[in-house]
Structures are given as C-alpha cells and as structure tokens.
Design a protein around this motif. Structure first.
Motif, PDB file in Angstrom:
ATOM      1  N   LYS A 163      40.599  81.364  55.681  1.00 44.02           N
ATOM      2  CA  LYS A 163      39.589  80.521  55.050  1.00 44.02           C
ATOM      3  C   LYS A 163      38.979  79.600  56.096  1.00 44.02           C
ATOM      4  CE  LYS A 163      40.223  81.533  50.574  1.00 44.02           C
ATOM      5  NZ  LYS A 163      39.165  82.002  49.658  1.00 44.02           N
ATOM      6  N   ARG A 165      36.421  78.326  61.370  1.00 45.97           N
ATOM      7  CA  ARG A 165      36.609  79.668  60.833  1.00 45.97           C
ATOM      8  C   ARG A 165      37.500  80.520  61.727  1.00 45.97           C
ATOM      9  NH1 ARG A 165      37.470  82.435  56.468  1.00 45.97           N
ATOM     10  NH2 ARG A 165      36.428  84.445  56.324  1.00 45.97           N
ATOM     11  N   ARG A 185      43.483  72.023  55.464  1.00 43.02           N
ATOM     12  CA  ARG A 185      42.990  71.873  54.101  1.00 43.02           C
ATOM     13  C   ARG A 185      41.612  72.539  53.976  1.00 43.02           C
ATOM     14  NH1 ARG A 185      42.116  66.859  56.533  1.00 43.02           N
ATOM     15  NH2 ARG A 185      40.002  66.021  56.300  1.00 43.02           N
ATOM     16  N   VAL A 186      41.412  73.114  52.812  1.00 43.38           N
ATOM     17  CA  VAL A 186      40.144  73.790  52.535  1.00 43.38           C
ATOM     18  C   VAL A 186      39.154  72.774  52.020  1.00 43.38           C
ATOM     19  CG1 VAL A 186      39.035  75.626  51.200  1.00 43.38           C
ATOM     20  CG2 VAL A 186      41.388  75.903  51.980  1.00 43.38           C
ATOM     21  N   LEU A 187      37.929  72.898  52.439  1.00 41.64           N
ATOM     22  CA  LEU A 187      36.880  71.990  51.993  1.00 41.64           C
ATOM     23  C   LEU A 187      36.545  72.224  50.515  1.00 41.64           C
ATOM     24  CD1 LEU A 187      34.491  72.098  55.071  1.00 41.64           C
ATOM     25  CD2 LEU A 187      36.152  70.339  54.482  1.00 41.64           C
ATOM     26  N   ASN A 244      38.208  67.032  62.555  1.00 47.52           N
ATOM     27  CA  ASN A 244      37.545  66.771  61.277  1.00 47.52           C
ATOM     28  C   ASN A 244      36.452  67.783  60.969  1.00 47.52           C
ATOM     29  OD1 ASN A 244      39.044  64.369  60.698  1.00 47.52           O
ATOM     30  ND2 ASN A 244      37.762  63.254  62.156  1.00 47.52           N
ATOM     31  N   ASN A 245      36.391  68.842  61.744  1.00 50.94           N
ATOM     32  CA  ASN A 245      35.349  69.839  61.572  1.00 50.94           C
ATOM     33  C   ASN A 245      35.914  71.099  60.923  1.00 50.94           C
ATOM     34  OD1 ASN A 245      33.319  68.257  62.895  1.00 50.94           O
ATOM     35  ND2 ASN A 245      34.234  68.843  64.863  1.00 50.94           N
ATOM     36  N   PRO A 246      35.191  71.702  60.009  1.00 47.56           N
ATOM     37  CA  PRO A 246      35.646  72.967  59.424  1.00 47.56           C
ATOM     38  C   PRO A 246      35.571  74.092  60.454  1.00 47.56           C
ATOM     39  CG  PRO A 246      33.435  72.429  58.648  1.00 47.56           C
ATOM     40  CD  PRO A 246      33.903  71.238  59.430  1.00 47.56           C
ATOM     41  N   GLU A 281      44.880  70.966  60.673  1.00 45.26           N
ATOM     42  CA  GLU A 281      45.670  69.742  60.817  1.00 45.26           C
ATOM     43  C   GLU A 281      46.890  69.941  61.705  1.00 45.26           C
ATOM     44  OE1 GLU A 281      46.522  68.884  56.744  1.00 45.26           O
ATOM     45  OE2 GLU A 281      44.685  67.716  56.465  1.00 45.26           O
ATOM     46  N   ILE A 335      38.703  76.142  57.181  1.00 46.53           N
ATOM     47  CA  ILE A 335      39.556  74.982  56.913  1.00 46.53           C
ATOM     48  C   ILE A 335      39.354  73.920  57.981  1.00 46.53           C
ATOM     49  CG2 ILE A 335      41.323  76.393  55.799  1.00 46.53           C
ATOM     50  CD1 ILE A 335      43.014  76.012  58.377  1.00 46.53           C
ATOM     51  N   ILE A 336      39.842  72.732  57.673  1.00 48.14           N
ATOM     52  CA  ILE A 336      39.990  71.678  58.672  1.00 48.14           C
ATOM     53  C   ILE A 336      41.429  71.757  59.176  1.00 48.14           C
ATOM     54  CG2 ILE A 336      40.021  69.196  59.059  1.00 48.14           C
ATOM     55  CD1 ILE A 336      37.818  68.909  57.009  1.00 48.14           C
ATOM     56  N   LYS A 387      33.448  76.728  64.903  1.00 46.85           N
ATOM     57  CA  LYS A 387      32.852  76.357  63.632  1.00 46.85           C
ATOM     58  C   LYS A 387      32.105  77.561  63.055  1.00 46.85           C
ATOM     59  CE  LYS A 387      32.115  71.669  65.400  1.00 46.85           C
ATOM     60  NZ  LYS A 387      31.101  70.607  65.651  1.00 46.85           N
TER      61      LYS A 387
END
Length: 304
Positions: free
Chosen positions: A209, A277, A302-304, A273-275, A214, A211-212, A244
């Motif tokens: 997915k 892929r 975590r998924v946005l 803090n960036n999504p 972590e 995600i951000i 990204k």
C-alpha cells in the motif's frame, strides 16, 4: 530465391528456440511438482514410522506390535490398508490426541491465560458494561513489505551465488536458488534468504500500500541454526530510500545491523511524513563473509 531461404531458416530457428524454451519451462515445473510430492511423501512416511516405533512392543512370538494392535514388521512397503489391519482406531485417536496435547499443551495454556486476562479486564469491573462500549485491544502491526499482502520485488542489482550467463539472465534464473522474494516472506528457515556474492546489493521493493513509513525491521537467523555456527553473512551497513507516488526519491536513513546474538530482529525508526509507494534497500557491507544473506525485511507504517 536465396532471400526466401534465409527468411525461412530464420523463422525456423526462432520457432525452434521458442519451442525449446516452452518445453524447458514445462519440464522445470514438472520437476518442481515431483520434488514437492516426494518431500511430502517422505515427511508423511517419517511421521508414520515415528508413531509406530514409539508405541512398539513385543508379541509372545517375537513379532513387534504397537499399542494400537498394528503389526509393524513391514512399515516400508505396506503402509496402506494392509499395514493398518487390526488397528484399534479408538486407541490410535486417543494416542494422537494425547500426543497433540503434550506437544501443544504449553501453547494452549498461553492462549487460555491470555483469554482469561482479556475477559477479566472488564469482568472485574463492578459496573455493567454497556453494549456501546468496545474492548480496546492492542492492534498488531501490519508489515506492508509482506508478499502475502501484495508486496513484490521490482528490481535487483547484485551478483548471483551461482554465477550468471546470458541464458540465465534471459530466463530470469540468476537468483533461482535464493530469490530476493525470500526477504518478503514470513517464514525464516536456514537458507531461505536472498543470497548474493559479496556484500553489495540494491533491491527495489513495491509495498503493498501507499503508506507513511514509521519503522523498518531486519531479521537474521541465530548462529545455532546454521551449519557453520556463524552469522558472518548477515548484512551490516545498509540504507533505505523511499519513492513517492510521483517518483520523487528521498532518503529514509542509514543504519547498521549489529548482529547481536540475543537480538536477531532489529527495528529502526523512520522520520518521514510523506506517503511512499516503493522502497530501495541498499546493502553496502556484511560481517565478514564472502556472501551475504538477507532473511527478512519488514516495513511498518500507517495508511493515509
């Protein structure tokens, strides 16, 4: 006329090459299926032999018999219905049940105690629980670099353990013995890793997915599980980059896997803090071996 003959020869050679590759893949798939069935048959036979020998006694005439009334004189060639003639199925079921309880008793005890703690969390409360209230349990982390969830290997740059040639490269068999997808699988057994020559490799991974990110975790087997009783082939220094959705690249961090004996899974925090892929996992050194083995890479977020 000569031109037509050349064209015909060229078409014949191309067709022959395609047929050879097709039959090669068919034979390879058939060989894998036969090998899997043979291993499964061997495992079942070993388990049956173990059960029979554990319960083996002695009849008055000297012929071995187990606790189920089954003659165990010919367990190699007659494991079918003839070998189980006269078996007491109730006694066999009872023995298997006791064997299961003995082997998995501690696991069931742990599950029972966990269930008891969860139930007593609210049951000890003097006030009745409202139906609208829900029991908040800690949620398990999701590994978005898991093959089971859809993560996959995009590209790799490394030296194969068995060497390479033009045919292996065309057919994608450079890393057939220790494929990089092993990094994305949950099972960890000796040898089931992404193996390559030297200590440098670059692996591009597409996450399940966007995600951000972590945390990133790296796992290697303990030395007690290796034939050489050493883990020098564990990766040491590595860095991870993120991509990204718009293909922009950013560095997530540089870390070191210290190969601690009592800490085989090590987790690294990511300030991001960036999504993202896709990730690029770059290994730049190991702990002294001529080859490197990467067992499991996990990515949490975590998924946005």
């Amino acid at each position: 006329m000569a031109r037509c003959r050349k064209s015909a020869c060229f078409v014949f050679l191309v067709t022959l090459t395609i047929l050879m590759v097709f039959f090669y893949y068919i034979m390879l798939a058939n060989w894998k299926s036969v090998s899997t069935v043979s291993r499964l048959q061997s495992d079942v036979q070993c388990l049956t032999m173990s059960l029979l020998h554990q319960q083996k006694g002695a009849k008055p005439d000297g012929q071995p018999i187990n606790a189920f009334g089954c003659l165990s004189g010919d367990t190699q060639g007659s494991m079918g219905a003839s070998a189980l003639t006269g078996c007491d199925t109730r006694e066999m079921a009872s023995y298997l049940d006791s064997l299961f309880k003995r082997k998995f008793g501690t696991v069931m005890d742990d599950v029972y105690h966990l269930k008891k703690q969860v139930m007593s969390f609210r049951c000890d409360s003097p006030q009745p629980i409202k139906q609208s209230e829900t029991l908040a349990l800690p949620t398990s982390r999701i590994n978005y670099a898991s093959e089971d969830l859809g993560a996959r290997i995009n590209h790799i740059t490394a030296k194969p353990l068995g060497g390479s040639n033009i045919f292996k490269s065309i057919l994608g068999l450079d890393f057939k013995a220790n494929p990089p997808v092993n990094m994305l699988r949950s099972s960890i057994t000796p040898g089931s890793c992404f193996g390559f020559l030297g200590s440098n490799a670059t692996i591009s991974i597409r996450l399940a997915k966007v995600i951000i990110v972590e945390e990133i975790a790296l796992t290697h087997i303990p030395k007690e599980s290796t034939p050489t009783f050493t883990t020098d082939n564990a990766p040491k220094e590595f860095e991870v980059y993120g991509f990204k959705p718009d293909k922009e690249k950013e560095m997530l961090g540089q870390w070191t896997y210290d190969n601690a004996p009592k800490k085989r899974t090590q987790t690294y925090k990511v300030n991001n803090n960036n999504p993202l892929r896709s990730l690029v996992f770059v290994v730049s050194s190991n702990h002294g071996a001529n080859t490197t083995c990467v067992y499991r890479l996990e990515v949490f977020g975590r998924v946005l």
